[in-house]
Design a protein around this motif. Structure first.
Motif, short mmCIF file in Angstrom:
data_model
loop_
_atom_site.label_atom_id
_atom_site.label_comp_id
_atom_site.label_asym_id
_atom_site.label_seq_id
_atom_site.Cartn_x
_atom_site.Cartn_y
_atom_site.Cartn_z
N SER A 196 0.82 -1.22 0.00
CA SER A 196 0.00 0.00 0.00
C SER A 196 0.85 1.26 0.00
O SER A 196 0.35 2.35 -0.30
CB SER A 196 -0.97 0.00 1.18
N THR A 197 2.14 1.14 0.30
CA THR A 197 3.03 2.31 0.31
C THR A 197 3.85 2.43 -0.97
O THR A 197 4.54 3.42 -1.16
CB THR A 197 4.00 2.26 1.50
N LEU A 198 3.78 1.43 -1.83
CA LEU A 198 4.59 1.41 -3.05
C LEU A 198 3.81 1.93 -4.24
O LEU A 198 2.57 1.85 -4.28
CB LEU A 198 5.05 -0.02 -3.36
N ASP A 199 4.52 2.40 -5.23
CA ASP A 199 3.93 2.76 -6.51
C ASP A 199 3.78 1.47 -7.31
O ASP A 199 4.74 0.95 -7.86
CB ASP A 199 4.83 3.74 -7.26
N LEU A 200 2.57 0.94 -7.33
CA LEU A 200 2.34 -0.34 -8.00
C LEU A 200 2.17 -0.18 -9.50
O LEU A 200 1.90 -1.15 -10.20
CB LEU A 200 1.16 -1.07 -7.36
N ASN A 201 2.32 1.04 -10.00
CA ASN A 201 2.41 1.23 -11.45
C ASN A 201 3.82 0.93 -11.93
O ASN A 201 4.04 0.74 -13.12
CB ASN A 201 2.03 2.67 -11.83
N ASP A 202 4.75 0.87 -11.00
CA ASP A 202 6.14 0.50 -11.29
C ASP A 202 6.20 -1.02 -11.34
O ASP A 202 5.96 -1.70 -10.35
CB ASP A 202 7.07 1.05 -10.22
N GLU A 203 6.52 -1.55 -12.50
CA GLU A 203 6.50 -3.01 -12.70
C GLU A 203 7.42 -3.75 -11.75
O GLU A 203 7.08 -4.84 -11.28
CB GLU A 203 6.83 -3.34 -14.15
N GLU A 204 8.57 -3.21 -11.44
CA GLU A 204 9.50 -3.89 -10.53
C GLU A 204 8.91 -3.99 -9.12
O GLU A 204 9.08 -5.01 -8.45
CB GLU A 204 10.86 -3.21 -10.51
N ASN A 205 8.23 -2.95 -8.66
CA ASN A 205 7.56 -3.01 -7.36
C ASN A 205 6.48 -4.08 -7.36
O ASN A 205 6.35 -4.86 -6.42
CB ASN A 205 6.93 -1.65 -7.00
N LEU A 206 5.72 -4.12 -8.43
CA LEU A 206 4.65 -5.10 -8.55
C LEU A 206 5.21 -6.52 -8.57
O LEU A 206 4.71 -7.40 -7.86
CB LEU A 206 3.87 -4.82 -9.84
N ARG A 207 6.27 -6.74 -9.32
CA ARG A 207 6.90 -8.07 -9.36
C ARG A 207 7.44 -8.47 -7.99
O ARG A 207 7.32 -9.62 -7.57
CB ARG A 207 8.01 -8.11 -10.41
#
Length: 80
Positions: free
Chosen positions: A28-39
């Motif tokens: 919830s604190t990350l930018d989940l539009n950033d693919e590396e964060n999502l992965r």
């Protein structure tokens, strides 16, 4: 992002709930539009569930999340 479905899935599964809540909190604190964060979040979640994903499965989840967000289709894919 609405994490209600994720919380419901956690409560019905045999996953360390405290560790999963920490992961959800981190997500919830990350930018989940950033693919590396999502992965990273996907990989950590798989680790908590003692599951592995192939590169193709991970790519499919990423594509689904980017195209549609968190949907019932995603949960069907994750339950397999």
């Amino acid at each position: 992002m609405d994490f209600k479905n994720i919380i419901e899935l956690i409560s019905r599964s045999n996953i360390n709930q405290e560790a999963m809540y920490e992961l959800v909190s981190e997500a919830s604190t990350l930018d989940l539009n950033d693919e590396e964060n999502l992965r990273s979040i996907i990989r950590k979640g798989c680790g908590l569930a003692n599951k592995s994903l192939s590169k193709e499965q991970e790519d499919r989840i990423i594509k689904m999340l980017k195209d549609k967000g968190i949907t019932p289709d995603l949960f069907k894919l994750l339950k397999k």
